[in-house]
Design an enzyme around this catalytic site. Structure first.
Site, PDB file in Angstrom:
ATOM      1  N   CYS A   1       0.842  -1.197   0.000  1.00 23.50           N
ATOM      2  CA  CYS A   1       0.000   0.000   0.000  1.00 23.50           C
ATOM      3  C   CYS A   1       0.882   1.254   0.000  1.00 23.50           C
ATOM      4  CB  CYS A   1      -0.994  -0.018   1.159  1.00 23.50           C
ATOM      5  SG  CYS A   1      -0.478   0.859   2.643  1.00 23.50           S
TER       6      CYS A   1
ATOM      7  N   ASN B   1     -10.274   8.692   9.252  1.00 26.96           N
ATOM      8  CA  ASN B   1     -11.391   8.289   8.405  1.00 26.96           C
ATOM      9  C   ASN B   1     -11.438   6.773   8.314  1.00 26.96           C
ATOM     10  OD1 ASN B   1     -12.246  10.944   7.662  1.00 26.96           O
ATOM     11  ND2 ASN B   1     -10.493  11.078   6.278  1.00 26.96           N
TER      12      ASN B   1
ATOM     13  N   HIS C   1      -4.444   5.576   9.616  1.00 28.32           N
ATOM     14  CA  HIS C   1      -3.697   6.827   9.752  1.00 28.32           C
ATOM     15  C   HIS C   1      -4.566   7.876  10.414  1.00 28.32           C
ATOM     16  CE1 HIS C   1      -5.788   7.068   5.853  1.00 28.32           C
ATOM     17  NE2 HIS C   1      -5.866   8.373   6.069  1.00 28.32           N
TER      18      HIS C   1
HETATM   19  P1  AMP Z   1      -7.843   9.509   3.791  1.00 29.59           P
HETATM   20  O1  AMP Z   1      -8.730  10.128   2.752  1.00 29.59           O
HETATM   21  O2  AMP Z   1      -8.293   9.737   5.199  1.00 29.59           O
HETATM   22  O3  AMP Z   1      -7.591   8.047   3.476  1.00 29.59           O
HETATM   23  O4  AMP Z   1      -6.469  10.295   3.694  1.00 29.59           O
HETATM   24  C1  AMP Z   1      -5.433   9.968   2.854  1.00 29.59           C
HETATM   25  C2  AMP Z   1      -4.548  11.196   2.777  1.00 29.59           C
HETATM   26  O5  AMP Z   1      -3.286  10.806   2.292  1.00 29.59           O
HETATM   27  C3  AMP Z   1      -5.072  12.303   1.860  1.00 29.59           C
HETATM   28  O6  AMP Z   1      -5.245  13.510   2.606  1.00 29.59           O
HETATM   29  C4  AMP Z   1      -3.967  12.442   0.807  1.00 29.59           C
HETATM   30  O7  AMP Z   1      -3.719  13.785   0.421  1.00 29.59           O
HETATM   31  C5  AMP Z   1      -2.763  11.854   1.534  1.00 29.59           C
HETATM   32  N1  AMP Z   1      -1.757  11.288   0.654  1.00 29.59           N
HETATM   33  C6  AMP Z   1      -1.951  10.443  -0.390  1.00 29.59           C
HETATM   34  N2  AMP Z   1      -0.767  10.132  -0.970  1.00 29.59           N
HETATM   35  C7  AMP Z   1       0.192  10.796  -0.265  1.00 29.59           C
HETATM   36  C8  AMP Z   1       1.595  10.892  -0.379  1.00 29.59           C
HETATM   37  N3  AMP Z   1       2.293  10.236  -1.329  1.00 29.59           N
HETATM   38  N4  AMP Z   1       2.260  11.677   0.511  1.00 29.59           N
HETATM   39  C9  AMP Z   1       1.591  12.367   1.454  1.00 29.59           C
HETATM   40  N5  AMP Z   1       0.256  12.296   1.620  1.00 29.59           N
HETATM   41  C10 AMP Z   1      -0.448  11.540   0.756  1.00 29.59           C
HETATM   42 ZN    ZN Z   2       0.201  -0.235   4.452  1.00 31.24          ZN
END
Ligand code: AMP
Ligand code: ZN
Length: 114
Positions: free
Chosen positions: A4, A87, A100
């Site tokens: 992932c 979330n 996260h």
């Molecule tokens: P969620 O929608 O709660 O699953 O949050 C996932 C978060 O990860 C979003 O706010 C994205 O902007 C962030 N995200 C996705 N890819 C990356 C990345 N490569 N580096 C930093 N943040 C990321």
């Molecule tokens: Zn993972």
């Protein structure tokens, strides 16, 4: 080992702007920030989400919150305040299936969650 996106960030395959890291947790800047301070706090162990917690792995939450406290201090929002969100699933808009926490701050956010 899961491939992932957050596991790949933790493994160093994908670069991130790291704010704080220890043996159990990594904190890095969200790539698409929703606030002046927007950090992602992840346990290094892959767990899908809060629904996947059990008595064996739930200690990662404490590790994440201690890392959140440190990251808040590092980014200067300890006193001004911040919000922590996790979330879970479709209605919450979870887009990365690796447990996260978002830490957002640096701007008044009001008292409402929604
Ligand atoms: P969620 O929608 O709660 O699953 O949050 C996932 C978060 O990860 C979003 O706010 C994205 O902007 C962030 N995200 C996705 N890819 C990356 C990345 N490569 N580096 C930093 N943040 C990321
Ligand atoms: Zn993972």
């Amino acid at each position: 080992m899961s491939g992932c996106i957050f596991c790949r960030i933790i493994g160093g395959d994908i670069p991130s702007d790291t704010i704080y890291e220890n043996e159990k947790v990594k904190v890095f800047k969200d790539i698409s920030p929703a606030a002046p301070v927007h950090l992602i706090i992840v346990p290094k162990e892959h767990i899908d989400d809060i629904n996947s917690l059990d008595a064996e792995n739930a200690n990662v939450i404490g590790d994440c919150m201690l890392a959140a406290k440190k990251a808040a201090a590092i980014t200067g929002v300890s006193e001004s305040g911040y919000r922590i969100i996790s979330n879970v699933g479709e209605d919450a808009g979870q887009s990365v299936r690796h447990l996260h926490f978002h830490l957002v701050g640096g701007v008044p956010m009001g008292e409402k969650i929604l």
